[in-house]
Design an enzyme around this catalytic site. Structure first.
Site, short mmCIF file in Angstrom:
data_model
loop_
_atom_site.label_atom_id
_atom_site.label_comp_id
_atom_site.label_asym_id
_atom_site.label_seq_id
_atom_site.Cartn_x
_atom_site.Cartn_y
_atom_site.Cartn_z
N LYS A 1 0.82 -1.22 0.00
CA LYS A 1 0.00 0.00 0.00
C LYS A 1 0.86 1.27 0.00
CE LYS A 1 -4.04 -2.28 1.83
NZ LYS A 1 -5.23 -2.26 2.66
N ASP B 1 -10.58 1.47 1.62
CA ASP B 1 -10.68 0.72 2.89
C ASP B 1 -11.58 1.49 3.87
OD1 ASP B 1 -9.05 -1.46 2.23
OD2 ASP B 1 -7.23 -0.37 2.74
N ILE C 1 -11.78 -6.39 12.27
CA ILE C 1 -11.66 -6.25 10.81
C ILE C 1 -10.93 -7.43 10.16
CG2 ILE C 1 -11.82 -3.72 10.95
CD1 ILE C 1 -8.81 -3.77 10.04
N TYR D 1 -10.98 -11.62 9.32
CA TYR D 1 -12.06 -12.59 9.08
C TYR D 1 -11.45 -13.98 8.98
CZ TYR D 1 -10.46 -11.89 4.28
OH TYR D 1 -9.69 -11.78 3.17
N GLY E 1 -1.48 0.40 9.87
CA GLY E 1 -2.06 0.90 8.62
C GLY E 1 -3.57 0.73 8.57
P1 ATR Z 1 -1.99 -3.43 9.65
O1 ATR Z 1 -1.88 -2.81 8.31
O2 ATR Z 1 -2.66 -4.79 9.65
O3 ATR Z 1 -2.60 -2.52 10.63
P2 ATR Z 1 0.60 -2.87 10.82
O4 ATR Z 1 0.63 -1.51 10.21
O5 ATR Z 1 1.86 -3.67 10.82
O6 ATR Z 1 -0.49 -3.80 10.14
O7 ATR Z 1 0.07 -2.71 12.33
C1 ATR Z 1 -0.04 -3.80 13.18
C2 ATR Z 1 -0.82 -3.45 14.43
O8 ATR Z 1 -0.98 -4.63 15.21
C3 ATR Z 1 -0.14 -2.44 15.35
O9 ATR Z 1 -1.12 -1.74 16.08
C4 ATR Z 1 0.67 -3.37 16.26
O10 ATR Z 1 1.02 -2.82 17.53
P3 ATR Z 1 2.38 -1.94 17.68
O11 ATR Z 1 2.06 -0.58 17.13
O12 ATR Z 1 2.65 -1.94 19.14
O13 ATR Z 1 3.45 -2.65 16.87
C5 ATR Z 1 -0.33 -4.48 16.47
N1 ATR Z 1 0.28 -5.76 16.86
C6 ATR Z 1 0.97 -6.59 16.05
N2 ATR Z 1 1.35 -7.70 16.74
C7 ATR Z 1 0.85 -7.57 18.00
C8 ATR Z 1 0.87 -8.39 19.17
N3 ATR Z 1 1.48 -9.57 19.20
N4 ATR Z 1 0.24 -7.92 20.27
C9 ATR Z 1 -0.38 -6.75 20.26
N5 ATR Z 1 -0.45 -5.92 19.18
C10 ATR Z 1 0.16 -6.33 18.06
#
Ligand code: ATR
Length: 275
Positions: A68, A109, A217, A219, A135
Site C-alpha cells: 500500500k 478501505d 476487521i 475474518y 495501517g
Molecule cells: P496493519 O496494516 O494490519 O494494521 P501494521 O501496520 O503492521 O499492520 O500494524 C499492526 C498493528 O498490530 C499495530 O497496532 C501493532 O502494535 P504496535 O504498534 O505496538 O506494533 C499491532 N500488533 C501486532 N502484533 C501484535 C501483538 N502480538 N500484540 C499486540 N499488538 C500487536
C-alpha cells in the site's frame, strides 16, 4: 469482441486473496468484458512494477499488504483521503486513451469500513474504542473521524497511537495500552479491533457487556477465537468480511460506474471462507 480490460490485485503473498473471486463474481453478474487476476510482486521493486503495469495497459489495480505504501509512491495523483491515511488500495489508470499512462490512487478501505459499520450499527454512538495503530487502524480512524466520533485509542505501543491521533488530528479522549482493555471497554457502545492476533494463536479478551457492538476487521480463522470469546461475553459481533466486500465494491464503482450487488457477494464470500 474487443479485448477484455485488465484488473488485478497485487500483494505478496497474494494467493489467499478473495478479491479475484469477488470481482469475478460481479463481472459474471453484470456480463462485463473484463478480467481480474492476482499478481504476486516482490517488495523490493514493487513501486517500479506498479508503474510498469500502468504502461502495460492494466485499467485498475487493488493493492494489499505489503504494497500500500509502494502504491502511494507509484501514484501520480491521489485523493485527499488517501493522502491523509497514507495508503492506497485502489489504482485507476488515468491514461488508457493517451500515451500518458499513470495511476490515480484512492483508498476505499475507509469507505468499505463505513459500509460495514452502517450495516451493523445504523445509529452510531458518540464514541468508540479503537484497538491498534497500524495501517488498517489509520483507515478506520479516518472513517470514524468523518462521522464525528470521539475515540479511545488502545495500542501495544502507546506512542504509535499518540502519533496516529496527531497525524489524523483525531478527537481522542484517551490513549493507553492493551492492559487497559477490560476497564476501557467496559460500558463501551462500540469497540473496533484492527490487530490480527489469530494468526499467532492469540486473542483479545473483552469484558462482559449488555449491548455493546464489537467489530474485528479480520475474518476467517484469524478472527474467530476473538469473535467467539466476545460473543460469549455478550457482544454483538461483526467480522471483516463486509469491510472487504465494501472496499471491493467501492473500487468496482470507481472503475465501472455501476453499483455491484454487495449482499450477494457477501453471502458468496461467507461460503468461500467456510469451505
Ligand atoms: P496493519 O496494516 O494490519 O494494521 P501494521 O501496520 O503492521 O499492520 O500494524 C499492526 C498493528 O498490530 C499495530 O497496532 C501493532 O502494535 P504496535 O504498534 O505496538 O506494533 C499491532 N500488533 C501486532 N502484533 C501484535 C501483538 N502480538 N500484540 C499486540 N499488538 C500487536
Amino acid at each position: 469482441m474487443s479485448q477484455p480490460s485488465l484488473y488485478a490485485v497485487i500483494g505478496h503473498p497474494v494467493s489467499h486473496s478473495l478479491s479475484p473471486c469477488i470481482h469475478g463474481f460481479w463481472y459474471d453478474q453484470q456480463g462485463l468484458n473484463a478480467i481480474y487476476g492476482a499478481l504476486d510482486l516482490v517488495s523490493s521493486t514493487a513501486s517500479e512494477d506498479i508503474r510498469a503495469l500502468a504502461r502495460a495497459g492494466y485499467s485498475g489495480l487493488n493493492v494489499t499488504l505489503p504494497h500500500k505504501m509502494a502504491a502511494f509512491e507509484a501514484a501520480s495523483d491521489m485523493t485527499k483521503a488517501a493522502r491523509t491515511i497514507g495508503a492506497i488500495n485502489t489504482l485507476t489508470n488515468t491514461g488508457l486513451e493517451t500515451d500518458d499512462r499513470g495511476w490515480f490512487g484512492e483508498n476505499t478501505d475507509w469507505t468499505g469500513f463505513l459500509w460495514s459499520l452502517d450495516r451493523v450499527v445504523p445509529q452510531l454512538p458518540e464514541g468508540a474504542v479503537l484497538i491498534g495503530a497500524g495501517g488498517a487502524a489509520r483507515a478506520v480512524a479516518y472513517a470514524l473521524k468523518t462521522r464525528g466520533l470521539s475515540l479511545t485509542l488502545l495500542n501495544r505501543t502507546e506512542d504509535k497511537a499518540k502519533q496516529l491521533s496527531d497525524e489524523l488530528d483525531l478527537d481522542v479522549s484517551r490513549v493507553t495500552n492493551l492492559d487497559h482493555i477490560p476497564e476501557v471497554c467496559k460500558g463501551a457502545d462500540l469497540v473496533i479491533n484492527t490487530v490480527s492476533l489469530g494468526h499467532t494463536g492469540g486473542r483479545l479478551t473483552l469484558p462482559e457487556t449488555a449491548n455493546g457492538v464489537f467489530v474485528d476487521i479480520s475474518y476467517g480463522k484469524a478472527a474467530s477465537p476473538t469473535l467467539q470469546a466476545a460473543r460469549q461475553a455478550g457482544w454483538q459481533t461483526e467480522d471483516g468480511l463486509p469491510m472487504l466486500i465494501g472496499q471491493a465494491a467501492d473500487a468496482f464503482q470507481l472503475w465501472f460506474g455501476t453499483e455491484p450487488d454487495r449482499e450477494a457477494a457477501l453471502t458468496a464470500a461467507r461460503n468461500w471462507t467456510a469451505s
